[in-house]
Design a protein around this motif. Structure first.
Motif, PDB file in Angstrom:
ATOM      1  N   ASN A 106       0.881  -1.106  -0.059  1.00 22.35           N
ATOM      2  CA  ASN A 106       0.039  -0.103   0.035  1.00 22.35           C
ATOM      3  C   ASN A 106       0.939   1.367   0.080  1.00 22.35           C
ATOM      4  O   ASN A 106       0.606   2.240  -0.413  1.00 22.35           O
ATOM      5  N   ARG A 110       0.795   4.026  -3.077  1.00 23.07           N
ATOM      6  CA  ARG A 110       0.168   5.402  -2.916  1.00 23.07           C
ATOM      7  C   ARG A 110       1.545   6.248  -3.105  1.00 23.07           C
ATOM      8  O   ARG A 110       1.239   7.275  -3.714  1.00 23.07           O
ATOM      9  N   ASN A 113       1.015   6.637  -7.208  1.00 22.47           N
ATOM     10  CA  ASN A 113      -0.291   6.744  -7.711  1.00 22.47           C
ATOM     11  C   ASN A 113      -0.718   5.420  -8.301  1.00 22.47           C
ATOM     12  O   ASN A 113      -1.051   5.272  -9.588  1.00 22.47           O
ATOM     13  N   GLU A 118      -5.152  -0.797  -1.808  1.00 21.28           N
ATOM     14  CA  GLU A 118      -5.529  -0.129  -0.664  1.00 21.28           C
ATOM     15  C   GLU A 118      -5.620  -1.071   0.560  1.00 21.28           C
ATOM     16  O   GLU A 118      -6.233  -2.128   0.341  1.00 21.28           O
TER      17      GLU A 118
END
Length: 247
Positions: A106, A110, A113, A118
């Motif tokens: 995750n 993040r 992008n 998630e």
């Protein structure tokens, strides 16, 4: 005459069996030697060449071990090849569900992008299922076995069984089967190309809803010909199979 041809056929089958066994043994020996070379290169700090040899062994049919997966992930992290890094981490996570691995994927996603990694309810449900699914299944089986035992005893004694009890038992069985099979029936994949077209239907003529890049994770819910039906941002789309590394 029949006996002669039967003996010939039997000899042919035996010869074919030994030929296949020999070829299989040679391939396994070759893969084992390739892995030994890769281990030596990795220990010497040459992770890039080690990764190529590990992948050669996997392509030759050798099952990737857990240390191999972690070494491949390390090699691609060093190369900053995020799609390959996330792919091998995801394969490892599927074998050994661990919250730290989920958080690492995750964090990488993040920072770059990338979607699909998630730490949401779905991923945590999968993590919980993989970790404790066996114990939860046993817990659910206990009342199920009791109910069906009672129904069987009544049936053998020819005692009347309320129709509602039968429906409750049937629904319980269906829910149990759903619990057992649903998480295993969902695959995931990682997009492998810079331009991946998300189509509304499994056809090259279908409208393109979105174009995404490499490294995104999608949940695969089935296939039609050369297209995979995937869940992307809570919507169903179709992606060409050769655009996805299936986990």
């Amino acid at each position: 005459m029949v006996s002669f041809y039967s003996k010939q056929a039997l000899r042919l089958k035996i010869s074919l069996f030994f030929c296949l066994t020999t070829v299989f043994s040679v391939c396994r020996a070759g893969s084992a030697e390739t892995i030994r070379q890769a281990d030596s290169l990795f220990a010497a700090g040459n992770e890039n060449d080690a990764a190529r040899l590990y992948e050669t062994a996997i392509a030759d049919g050798h099952t990737a071990t857990d240390p191999m997966l972690l070494k491949l992930a390390s090699a691609y992290e060093q190369q900053n090849d995020l799609p390959h890094l996330l792919y091998y981490l995801q394969v490892y996570f599927n074998r050994h569900p661990d919250d730290s691995v989920l958080r690492k994927m995750n964090d990488i996603a993040r920072a770059n992008n990338l979607n699909g990694y998630e730490t949401d309810d779905l991923n945590y449900f999968y993590l919980f299922y993989r970790k404790y699914g066996t114990y939860l299944l046993l817990f659910l089986l206990i009342p199920g076995v009791y109910v069906f035992s009672v129904l069987m005893v009544k049936q053998l004694r020819k005692q009347p069984v309320d129709q509602r009890q039968k429906w409750v038992a049937l629904m319980y069985l269906l829910l149990l089967l759903l619990f057992v099979n649903l998480p295993e029936g969902v695959q995931s994949g990682i997009t492998s190309r810079d331009r991946v077209l998300l189509r509304t239907d499994p056809s090259a003529a279908a409208p393109v809803s979105e174009v995404i890049g490499r490294g995104h994770k999608v949940n695969i819910l089935g296939s039609t010909d050369i297209y995979l039906r995937v869940l992307w941002r809570n919507e169903l789309f179709y992606i060409r199979r050769d655009n996805v590394w299936v986990i």
